[in-house]
Each structure stands twice: as C-alpha cells, then as structure tokens.
Write a protein that holds these residues in place. Sequence first.
Motif, PDB file in Angstrom:
ATOM      1  N   GLY A 206       0.793  -1.224   0.000  1.00 43.03           N
ATOM      2  CA  GLY A 206       0.000   0.000   0.000  1.00 43.03           C
ATOM      3  C   GLY A 206       0.822   1.268   0.000  1.00 43.03           C
ATOM      4  O   GLY A 206       0.311   2.341   0.288  1.00 43.03           O
ATOM      5  N   ILE A 207       2.118   1.132  -0.326  1.00 40.73           N
ATOM      6  CA  ILE A 207       2.950   2.327  -0.368  1.00 40.73           C
ATOM      7  C   ILE A 207       2.809   2.997  -1.725  1.00 40.73           C
ATOM      8  O   ILE A 207       2.855   2.324  -2.761  1.00 40.73           O
ATOM      9  CB  ILE A 207       4.425   1.971  -0.105  1.00 40.73           C
ATOM     10  N   ASN A 208       2.626   4.294  -1.709  1.00 40.54           N
ATOM     11  CA  ASN A 208       2.592   5.044  -2.955  1.00 40.54           C
ATOM     12  C   ASN A 208       4.039   5.266  -3.407  1.00 40.54           C
ATOM     13  O   ASN A 208       4.703   6.198  -2.966  1.00 40.54           O
ATOM     14  CB  ASN A 208       1.869   6.375  -2.734  1.00 40.54           C
ATOM     15  N   VAL A 209       4.514   4.344  -4.259  1.00 41.32           N
ATOM     16  CA  VAL A 209       5.929   4.344  -4.637  1.00 41.32           C
ATOM     17  C   VAL A 209       6.314   5.650  -5.318  1.00 41.32           C
ATOM     18  O   VAL A 209       7.359   6.231  -5.033  1.00 41.32           O
ATOM     19  CB  VAL A 209       6.243   3.139  -5.551  1.00 41.32           C
ATOM     20  N   PHE A 210       5.446   6.110  -6.206  1.00 35.41           N
ATOM     21  CA  PHE A 210       5.751   7.336  -6.943  1.00 35.41           C
ATOM     22  C   PHE A 210       5.970   8.502  -5.980  1.00 35.41           C
ATOM     23  O   PHE A 210       6.938   9.239  -6.084  1.00 35.41           O
ATOM     24  CB  PHE A 210       4.614   7.662  -7.920  1.00 35.41           C
ATOM     25  N   ARG A 211       5.051   8.612  -5.005  1.00 32.05           N
ATOM     26  CA  ARG A 211       5.147   9.736  -4.090  1.00 32.05           C
ATOM     27  C   ARG A 211       6.406   9.621  -3.220  1.00 32.05           C
ATOM     28  O   ARG A 211       7.092  10.613  -2.975  1.00 32.05           O
ATOM     29  CB  ARG A 211       3.909   9.823  -3.218  1.00 32.05           C
ATOM     30  N   ALA A 212       6.706   8.405  -2.766  1.00 31.61           N
ATOM     31  CA  ALA A 212       7.897   8.220  -1.925  1.00 31.61           C
ATOM     32  C   ALA A 212       9.162   8.570  -2.702  1.00 31.61           C
ATOM     33  O   ALA A 212      10.055   9.255  -2.204  1.00 31.61           O
ATOM     34  CB  ALA A 212       7.960   6.784  -1.428  1.00 31.61           C
TER      35      ALA A 212
END
Lengths: 326, 299
Positions: A206-212
């Motif tokens: 559930g991690i927003n990879v793009f945002r991270a």
Amino acid sequence: MFATRPNLTRDLIIAAAALIVLLLLPYVWPSRMINDLVIRVSAFALFATSLNLLVGYTGMVSFGHGMFFGFGAYAFGLSMQRLGVSIPTAILITIVSSALLGLVVGAISIRLKDIYFSFITLAFQMLLYSTVIAWVPLTGGDQGLMGGIPRPPFLGIDLSIESHRYAFAVTLVVIGLLAMRQIVESPFGYTLRMIRDNTERATFLGINVFRAKLTAFVIAGVFGALGGMVMALFVSGAYPEFVNWTMSGEGIFMIMLGGLSTFIGPAAGAVILSLLNDVITRGTEHHGLVLGAVILLFALGLRKGVTDFIADWFRVRREASSRSGG
Amino acid sequence: MNLAALTDCLTSASCLVTQTTSGLIIGMLLFLVAAGLTLIFGVLKVVNFTHGSFYMLGAYLALTVNGLTGSYFLAVLAAAAGVAAFAFVFERFFMSKVYGSNVLMQLLVCYAFILILDDAVKIIWGPEFKSMGMASAFQQPPIFIAGGIIPVFYLFLIIVTLIISVALWLIITRTRFGTVVRAAAVNPSMVSALGINTGLVYSGVFVLGGMLAGLAGGLAAPVRSLTAGMGFSILIESFIVTVIGGMGSIAGALLGSVLIGLVRSFGSIGFPLFVEGLMFLLMAVILILKPSGLLGKEG
C-alpha cells in the motif's frame, strides 16, 4: 518519532563531537589551505550524501544530480546579487526554488525506470547547463556569475570573514548530514530501502511508490543545492562547471569511492576525491588523464568503496568472534 | 523567439528545402552514432557513455589522415577502422570486465574514458578549435532545388549515410552475424548454449557500433569544428534520439534522429537560443505520452 529511534543519541553525540573537532581545527592547525579544503569538502559532502539518498538508499541512479549543485549555487548567488536580500532569506529562496525544481524534474523523470531515469536526469541537467550558458544577461554565460556575491552580516555572523565562513560551512554540513541521517533511519528511510529492494512488494503493502520516490528526489535535490550554495559562498561566485555533467560524474565517483553501503561513505568519498583532485591539479596539467586513470584503477581493481572495506572487516571480525565464542 | 521568421521559412519553398536538407544532414550523422549506441544497448544491455568520444576520435583521426594524405576518402576510412580498433580494445580489456557489475561501475569506466580521451585529444591535437576544410572534389557550385541552396557535399553526405543505413539494415536482418546478434539480444544464454561464443558477439557489436561512430565523426569532420568537448554533446543528442525512438530499436533511432535533425534546423530559425531546449521538450513530451519511446517495446 524523532526521540524514539534507536541510536539517535549516538548519532547526536557523534555529530556534536565532529562539529567540535572541526570548529577547533583552525586553532590547533591554523592553515588557510586546510580551511579552504574543509569548506570545499563540506560542499561536496552534502552533495555526495544527498546523491546517495537516491542511488544507495532508493536505487534511483540519477546521473544529473549536479544540476542541483549548480542550481543551488546560481539561485543563492542571484538572490544575493539581484534581489539584495539577507543571507537567511537567500538560503530560504535556494531551498524553496531547488525543491520546486526537484518536484518538476522528479515528476517527469520518476515515471521512467532504470537507465531511462539516468538518461533523463542527465538530459535535464544539460538543459539547465545550456540555459546557463545561453542566458548571458542573467547568468554571465560561460564566464559565470561575476563581481562577487555580497555577504552582508546577519545575526552577528559575517561571512566575508574567513573564520566565520569556515564555522558556517562546517556547522551547515554537520547539521545537513545529521538531518539526512535522521531521514534514512526514519520509517520513510526504510520505505525507500524497501522500494530499492522490492518495488512490487512495497506497492502491495500500500505504499505510494511514486510519491515516496518523488519525496526522496526533492529532499536529495534540496541538500544537493545546499552543497552548491556552500560552494558559491566559498568562491563568491557561480560557474557553469557547477552545472556541467562532470559534476554528476564526480558525485557518482565520490559515493563509489567512499562506499554507498554506509551512510558516511559518500562524505568520506568527498574527502578522498577532493584531496586527490588537489594533488592532481598541483602535480600535472593533465587533470582528466590522471583522474581517469585513477577511476579506472578503482573500477577495475578495488571495485569497492573505502568504507565498504572497513565495514566488511568489522563484519568478518564479528562473525569470527561469535563463532569462537559460541 | 522569432515566430515570424519561422512562418516565413515554412511558407517559402527555398527556405524549406535548405532547412530540410540541413536537418537531414544533422539527423543522418546523428543516426550513425545513435544506431551504434542503441545496438550496443539492445544486445549487451550496457550503456556506452563513451560513444560520443568514439565520434570525436573519428573526427580527429580523419583530420590527421586528411592532412597526411590529402584524401578525404582515406580519412573517413581511417576514422572508421581506427575507432573500430579502439572500440575492440575498449570492450575486451575494460568494458567486458564490468558487465557483471552494477550500472554504476560501467558508468565509472565510461566516465574515466571520457576524461582520458578528452585530455588525450587536447594533448595530441591541441586545445584550440580545429577545422579540416572541404576536399577539393566537393568545392563546386551548389545545387539549386526550388530556389533552395544545397552544397554538393551535403548531397554526398545524405547519399552516403543512406547507403550505410541500408547496409546496416541488411547486416542486421540478412546475415548470419545479424541473426546471432538479434538472438543474443533476446536470449544470450540460449545463444551460448547453441555453441556460439557470446563474448565474441558482444565484441563484434561493440566494434560495429564503434565503427559507425567513427564513420560519423570522419564524415562530419569537414562541416564541424573539432574540439575536445564535441563528443559529449553528440552523446547527449544520441541519448535523446534513443529515448525518443525507443532503446534498442534501430528503426526508432532513425526516426528519432531525423526528428531531432529537423527540430534543430527549423528550431534554429524560430528559437535560436532555445534549440537545445526544444529537443529536451520534444523528449519530455514523448516520454510522458509513451515512456518506452516511439518504436520501443514495453518493459
């Protein structure tokens, strides 16, 4: 979140000790040359460590990180020269504008994977470089920002005095490194490591990879720009070489030389490469030839950074003692 | 920005012809460099950052041989052969040692060679700009097509680069070497299991790519000023071309090169100070619309 992390006290003590040593150094060993070297190393240490946030911790091989170094130098220099603001305001402008640059470049580049990401970051850097060269009325073109950067005193600090400049640079680098250390040891820092090791798993969790990744890119950009700012303060100007691709190349070499598996590796690499560059420049006019040969020796011979060797040595020793100790 | 000049040019046949020709020249020479870069990447999955330096080396070799023999033909031949030999040494003794390492090591080896070659060029040929001059065979009155001026040498360049492109296409699609190369790009372990020495294939691809870059450098030498930094700017352009066309796709490289050539030649009329910016803009737009490039495969 800040107080609970393990080893925070240790890091704070190390940082304080490093700061004290660096601040006392001019009194123990008064030398203009050493002072200059330490200031330059400070600029590069911020730059290399910020690059390692991307390369080592997130697995994003940016080949255009020099764009932030150069941008920071020009943003700070231009704010001081053109806007006539105070130094803290100029620092703030540098931070905000480099964050914006990181946001725009990152939002476009992060869509691309692997080597495409390296390419496009390099391309953006060269775009900035050609803009700096072409926009003569603003940047002075290939002559760079001339006429010196004004350094009005603030809060009792006068950066036109060498000792103040030195203290300012070492304080900034210690605080900067501590802040980056805090970031990589935070839950966010571990998120970045997970993205590096297994992007798919991070997405599933559930991690927003793009945002991270974008956040990491912006943070790295800001610290890289701060490095450029220290450099601009030191040379009292900004030059196109700061934006040129060789800057990114040197950044990559610094983190490889120092070792990208430890936090302090890139900063160590900045020290080694700065010393090396000094020796080469003094010894020969064929800087590229000698530096190139050194890089080849490293890439084909050593293959690992200095702190990697030290870390390996400690690991082997620990394993040996745990085996013999049962 | 000068949009009026650009509209004037686009509506006048003579200007259209002149600019299209110069765009094609830029594009086709760029294609020779970019084709090698994309070929090497497609087969070896390695990005040869020294590819621009190969081009530079070709131009300087041509300069020397032209000065010694006075023959442009021999100069171009020497550029191609010399750079091919250099590419062989570079691949066998340096690049192949870091195939298994991460991309950073490959980058470092290339970075080292860019520094060394730029400095070597300054030592051998001097730091100042050099120009080679036009061979006497091409010193003829230009050809006029629809009022547009086309120097004879430009026509020659377009024809020669077209021939080389067709030859490259034939090599890749019609020869045994080409078949092996295409197979190695898809599945190197299977190729190797069939008893083919993949190390030799890699070497061959590098030599072919280097030869193309050397050819481009030699061919371009009469119409470019030679300087130690010339390799890097064409490297960046080749990157843009391969990203636009799709990494590993030779047809994509051709499309991208011609596009960039036209953008450069018409852009220099409409936006003289922002030509580089236009190329990056074009790349950014294409990447956002189709991240794998115009003719690239997904993934």
